[in-house]
Scaffold this active site. Sequence first.
Site, PDB file in Angstrom:
ATOM      1  N   CYS A 142     -19.260   8.495 -16.399  1.00 24.19           N
ATOM      2  CA  CYS A 142     -19.341   8.180 -14.987  1.00 24.19           C
ATOM      3  C   CYS A 142     -18.725   9.133 -13.974  1.00 24.19           C
ATOM      4  O   CYS A 142     -18.497   8.735 -12.851  1.00 24.19           O
ATOM      5  CB  CYS A 142     -18.752   6.794 -14.769  1.00 24.19           C
ATOM      6  SG  CYS A 142     -19.784   5.496 -15.446  1.00 24.19           S
ATOM      7  N   ILE A 196     -20.207   4.435 -23.158  1.00 23.80           N
ATOM      8  CA  ILE A 196     -21.177   3.337 -23.173  1.00 23.80           C
ATOM      9  C   ILE A 196     -22.057   3.428 -24.410  1.00 23.80           C
ATOM     10  O   ILE A 196     -22.267   2.463 -25.120  1.00 23.80           O
ATOM     11  CB  ILE A 196     -22.061   3.362 -21.908  1.00 23.80           C
ATOM     12  CG1 ILE A 196     -21.202   3.290 -20.635  1.00 23.80           C
ATOM     13  CG2 ILE A 196     -23.077   2.221 -21.936  1.00 23.80           C
ATOM     14  CD1 ILE A 196     -20.494   1.994 -20.403  1.00 23.80           C
ATOM     15  N   SER A 232     -27.307  -6.017 -12.236  1.00 20.51           N
ATOM     16  CA  SER A 232     -27.306  -6.517 -10.852  1.00 20.51           C
ATOM     17  C   SER A 232     -28.746  -6.649 -10.361  1.00 20.51           C
ATOM     18  O   SER A 232     -29.677  -6.132 -10.974  1.00 20.51           O
ATOM     19  CB  SER A 232     -26.515  -5.577  -9.938  1.00 20.51           C
ATOM     20  OG  SER A 232     -27.299  -4.464  -9.565  1.00 20.51           O
ATOM     21  N   GLY A 233     -28.909  -7.320  -9.241  1.00 23.28           N
ATOM     22  CA  GLY A 233     -30.240  -7.549  -8.683  1.00 23.28           C
ATOM     23  C   GLY A 233     -30.574  -6.648  -7.515  1.00 23.28           C
ATOM     24  O   GLY A 233     -31.502  -6.939  -6.757  1.00 23.28           O
TER      25      GLY A 233
END
Length: 626
Positions: free
Chosen positions: A2, A55, A367-368
């Site tokens: 990240c 990840i 998330s949306g």
Amino acid sequence: MCGICGFVSKQKITLDQLKEMNDTMHHRGPDDGGEEIFTGKEGYQIGMAQRRLSIMDLSPLGHQPMHAKDGRISVVFNGEIYNFLELREELQEYPFCSNCDTEVIIAAYLKWGIKCIDRFNGMFAICLYDRETRDVYLVRDRIGKKPLYYEVDGENLIFASELKPIMKREGFHKKIRREVLSRFLFQQYINAPETIFENVYKLEPGSILRFRDGEIKIWKYWDIKKVYHEMQQRPVTDYEQAKAQLKALLNRAVVCRMIADVPLGAFLSGGYDSSLMTAIAQAHSKEPVKTFSIGFCEERYNEAKYAREVAEYLGTKHTELYIDEAEMLDLVESIPLYYDEPFADSSQIPTMLVSMLARKDVTVALSGDGGDEFFCGYNIYENVRMAQQLDMLGGLTHGVCGLPGLRQMGLEDKLPFRVRVIAGNRNRETKTQFGAGNYVTRANRMVKGEGMPCHYPVESGYQVSDWQVRRMLLDMDTYLPGDILCKVDRASMKYSLEARCPILDKDVMEYSFRMAHNLKYEKGSKKRILKDIAYDYIPKRLLERPKVGFGVPLDKWLRGPLKEQLTDMCSRDYLKRQGIFDAEFTADMIENYMKTGDGGPATGANYSKLSWSFFTFQQWYDAYMR
């Protein structure tokens, strides 16, 4: 994974200095860090560094910078390539030694060159160094999910996922780009390619920068305007066909974002977008999906009870945290530390809190984000539709209000909002961008010197007759990457949490461009097709209600616990020494606001948002410029 940074420079930058730059982003990648400097041709040094949030492939094989087996290519990378397993099948001739997507970037470049980017479906900021061609490439994903800044200093290039590493570079000159400030005060964020500093830029979404022998070339490999018009050549008008295909694409997007070697969960607000993403994830999960919601003690702002009902129906493992004003207020001081250029969308505070909550149990959260922009969900789109329908009436109203005598009475400012915004905006470049004239005027007057227009003067470039579609495209180009995605990236990364957005999948975005607009909006029904898909998973009664959104009591804070700070920030003596704002005008306006809650007796308008923008700028200035 990240955070990346580095340079291409003829100036001497040591490995210790590169590490110091890299470590300013420790929060983005606490699991590992790597820094290397290479000697290039023409007297250049190439430095590459990365902070890693592990990840995929948690082993040391995922360490960056990562190099090709033959040593030709070196890469640092922030993000995820969601279709990396499919790409590996096409790249079997490459001798892979890890299971992470970074190595797929190297193999894909060696086979297809920089056009390999067209094959990537994901969120990414990439720096790739090709020793054979002497090219250094910077690449940002299509919609701007991952940030990428760069500084041009003569023949030198410095890049980073945040501004902090660039500011840490020895000899960096912190000169504020004043022309962006009036737009920032109005819009509350700084949109690409501009940043707060001169000679520093954001690489625009969907862009590639190539640095070769001191020369920079930038081009778009994915442009919203171009892709929208290309997709419109293959329109989808049948509702059932569109619903089935979109549902399949959303399922695929969610499933590939569930691939991770660390715990995964989902943000759940109880609204349509996050509920649908959670429902699809739960449908594909053998275990209850971990979901997270923030609740507010003040009932009118609280949506946690709706999220809990959705979670109970879907059978997720739900966690909620109720917060009060004091807990939100405590985070105000940390805003400039993680949003390292001025940013004033106050929903950043509850977004930080839900990220903090989720990080206790997971490392990745769905998330949306993107549903409103791509499927016509914002309330402003209703006003835009009305504006187009009443355009002629608006012109007449504007003309009448501008007659001698009536203009001095400020009649147009006293009209109802919907009539006022229609009447007040006759510019073909800004027809869908509504905002009270008093706000624009004050944002411009607060800042010394000429600035950029507060509204984005680009609308005619979309060449779309439907104003609603035109405004959606504008939001995809500006508000979505500049505000929403920036907010979520910084808030989640503050806690070393990776946020993934299935609606912003390449195939979902491009298919949405093919859909006839009436499939998204019809007779006042916003997000029509997305809602219909959600009802396949969740009963309508659990979702159909007015949207509340995150509530931050700005007016109460600025005139209460933050009043003393704001008073100091707008003192005339301080503003004159600072030399950025018009001291008399700014002090008068904010003093009037703190006394009466408005901009003075002549306006009666509430300027809490403008005052908050000013507050966050001064807070940032204290953190980085003093």
